[in-house]
Design an enzyme around this catalytic site. Structure first.
Site: not given
Ligand code: MOS
Length: 694
Positions: A236, A466, A583-584, A656, A660
């Site tokens: 983090f 992640t 785009r994911i 992107k 966060e």
């Protein structure tokens, strides 16, 4: 410049490739690495906030069986650089904050090290200290820039005048609390000094960045330092920069060549040695006409830094770009205190910096008699208000509308205290979210053909939990036009090609684009039928569009809040986030990132607060019994969605960052919902029950 026009693995919910290793306990975290001849370090820490060490009696520790060495400023070697004051430990008798390293005991077992450390007698000539942040602190100063390199103050037009002439103004003070990063895995390092080489198994957000930071302090060339970090249990931001424990472990390893020195901070030690989010005091001013059209936005932030090293959080940044208004200003002032140095915590700048303004927008909506979504739509800028550049894509309004539909916002009665369920007052609230696109150059990747259809792809990226390892394999697979199972990925090791930090939500897009480039070069050189051993390398491609466009992700956060009329207890049965983040790459891991961020935002809103004891300068609730991080029972129905956003400008992936943005705006949405439930406007985080009891 989007290269992956027809994705196959990308945009599919590939399961985590390291999932089985994680759940079976075979994925080695830093401290887990089996090393021969281990030694264990326990630190000596300052018990006062400011002063000078006049005596350290180490003999009782040295006399204990099993103690290998005791280090203090008296016998520690001189460091080659003291440029980074946080890392320049054991170089003088000065105490700059409570909890500071004053030395270390290294022993054959952790128990002996800890017992021996307790026997060392440290005498300190205590000096007067200042540890409390106040808006009227006498030594407030103007930093030269704010994190990382933004101008400290910006101004267009005249906000004072706009506020004076406006039909409606909001002028309020909002505060965010002192927060500590608490990843599951404490900061840990295992260090070996041998043949003029330092090797570290480290829990870090960047193997190469750690090496770059510590090598000059130790007088080593970067090539003399190897950092290995295959699995990391969260950070983090607190593992995004090098902290002093690395230097302490390295100095100990230098004292004991041939020994692997193992050092894991305890949870309590993390509250003084691993960074934290500064508290902020924000004066927010909004000036608008009766229809809610903004003529002025002002944010004046006061924050703390340590006296011995500056960190200036960029609290005013999001207000510079969020909404249209002719007159705008943002300023930052720092109070230098005798405290540890603040640092990054998930969405530094954006997270606390969207709290004040997004609550103020809700107050403005109330003052104008407008729906808070409509107010935001009316103030949508056509270009980035700060730079004047067009946005590469900006879908805040789409997020607000889609979220309103999913959440059941339409027909909401804006009157506070309008809904109840028995003794529970029920309300709903909304806030905007944003996070910049940080596409960071400086990584390199290699692609090597292993034969039989398999490829090895290497880049020293970090997977903090992640899903980076999985997502990078998907990107590599598509870039090479093969299945994910054909990719063998190497990450987290300075022996691999250089990579930038896992920070600023930059990892996937920056490392991923580098892999795309290496794969492009590989195919260009070797075609579709390579020979075993064929290898190509690429570096992060430049993005010329970065000059022409402002690039940010946006989102909308919705909250339902219940406040108990008698006890003030606050519950959040529902949170919904809708994001526009290009785009994911992997819907499964992306959803985890987004709801993880939102959970951390809920935790920030309701539970987390580092409580300072001003008499001694330390955090009193420095453990999980008292620093409460949201647990399962605190989290209700939580959902994250995203809209299809096609942004051809951001990078070769069209993506992107998403690490966060999930935390940004959550606390404001909860505060706004609590106001709707109760009619009580909370402007100080956290939203504890006492704030509803009058
Ligand atoms: Mo994250 S706070 O940018 O490491």
């Amino acid at each position: 410049m989007t290269d992956l026009l027809r994705p196959h693995a990308v945009a599919t919910p590939v399961e985590r490739l390291d999932g089985p290793a994680k759940v079976t306990g075979t994925a080695p975290y830093a401290f887990d690495h089996a090393v021969p001849n281990p030694a264990y370090l326990h630190p000596l820490q300052a018990a006062v906030a400011r002063g000078r060490v006049t005596d350290i009696d180490t003999r009782p520790a040295e006399e204990l069986d099993g103690v290998l060495a005791v280090l203090t400023h008296r016998n520690a070697p001189r460091l080659a650089s003291d440029e980074d004051a946080e890392l320049a430990i054991l170089q003088s008798d000065e105490v700059a904050f409570r909890g500071q390293f004053l030395g270390a005991v290294i022993a054959e077992t952790p128990e002996i090290a800890r017992q021996a450390a307790s026997l060392v007698r440290i005498t300190v000539d205590e000096q007067e200290h200042q540890v409390q942040l106040r808006a009227d602190h006498r030594q407030l100063y103007v930093p030269e820039e704010v994190n990382p390199t933004f101008p400290t103050d910006t101004s267009q037009g005249d906000v004072d005048l706009a506020a004076r002439d406006a039909a409606i103004t909001v002028d309020e003070r909002y505060t965010t609390a002192w927060y500590h990063n608490n990843p599951m895995e404490p900061h840990s390092t295992v260090a070996l000094w041998q043949d003029a080489t330092l090797t570290l198994y480290d829990s870090t957000q960047g193997a190469h960045p750690v090496r770059t930071a510590i090598a000059p302090v130790l007088g080593l060339d970067p090539e003399q330092v190897r950092v290995i970090a295959p699995h990391v249990g969260g950070g983090f931001g607190s593992k995004g920069t090098a902290h002093a424990h690395l230097i302490l472990a390295a100095l100990a390893a230098r004292e004991l060549p041939g020994h692997w020195v193992k050092f894991a901070l305890t949870r309590q030690q993390m509250f003084s040695l691993a960074g934290y989010r500064t508290p902020t005091i924000q004066r927010v001013r909004l000036a608008a006409d009766h229809e809610g059209r903004l003529s002025g936005i002002g944010v004046d932030a006061v924050e703390q830094t340590s006296r011995f090293k500056e960190f200036a959080e960029q609290t005013g940044i999001p207000a510079r770009t969020m909404y249209a208004a002719r007159n705008r200003r943002s300023t930052h002032r720092l109070a230098p205190l005798d405290v540890p140095v603040p640092s990054w915590m998930r969405a530094p700048g954006e997270c606390p910096g969207m709290f004040g303004p997004e609550v103020a927008m809700d107050e403005l909506a109330t003052a104008c008699g407008l729906d808070p979504i409509e107010l935001r739509i009316r103030n949508e800028p056509h270009v980035d208000p700060e730079s004047g550049k067009p946005f590469s894509s900006r879908n805040l309004i789409a997020c607000l509308r889609d979220g309103a539909h999913r959440f059941g916002w339409d027909g909401r009665d804006p009157t506070p205290r309008g809904r109840r369920d028995g003794r529970w007052l029920v309300g709903t609230g909304v806030a905007s979210s944003t996070y910049p696109v940080h596409y960071i150059p400086g990584s390199a990747a290699t692609v090597r053909y292993l034969g039989e259809g398999r490829y090895r792809v290497e880049v020293s990226a970090t997977d903090l939990g992640t899903g980076a390892r999985t997502v990078l394999a998907q990107i590599a697979a598509d870039a090479l036009g093969v299945g994910v199972e054909r990719i063998e990925l190497g990450i987290g090791d300075t022996a691999l090609p250089v990579a930038t930090v896992a920070g600023g939500s930059s990892g996937t897009i920056s490392w991923g684009s580098t892999i795309v480039e290496a794969a492009r070069i590989f195919r260009h050189e070797y075609g579709d039928n390579p020979s075993e051993g064929d290898e190509a390398a690429g570096t992060t491609p430049e993005n010329p569009a970065a000059e022409r466009f402002a690039m940010r992700a946006f989102g909308a956060q919705f909250a339902e809040v219940r406040v108990h009329e008698d006890t003030g207890e606050v519950r959040v049965p529902r949170l919904l986030g809708v994001f526009a983040a290009g785009r994911i790459i992997n819907p499964r891991t992306a959803r985890s990132q987004l709801i993880g961020g939102m959970t951390m935002g809920l935790s920030m809103a309701l539970h987390e607060e580092s409580v300072l004891d001003p008499r001694f300068g330390h955090i009193v609730n420095h453990d999980f019994a008292e620093y409460h991080v949201a647990a399962n029972a605190d989290v209700g129905a939580l959902d994250a969605h995203w809209i299809d956003e096609d942004d051809p400008h951001v990078n070769p992936l069209g993506a992107k960052g998403i690490g966060e943005i999930g935390i940004v705006g959550t606390a404001a949405a909860i505060v706004n919902a609590a106001y709707h439930a109760t009619g009580v406007r909370v402007r100080e985080l956290p939203v504890t029950l006492d704030k509803f009891l009058h």
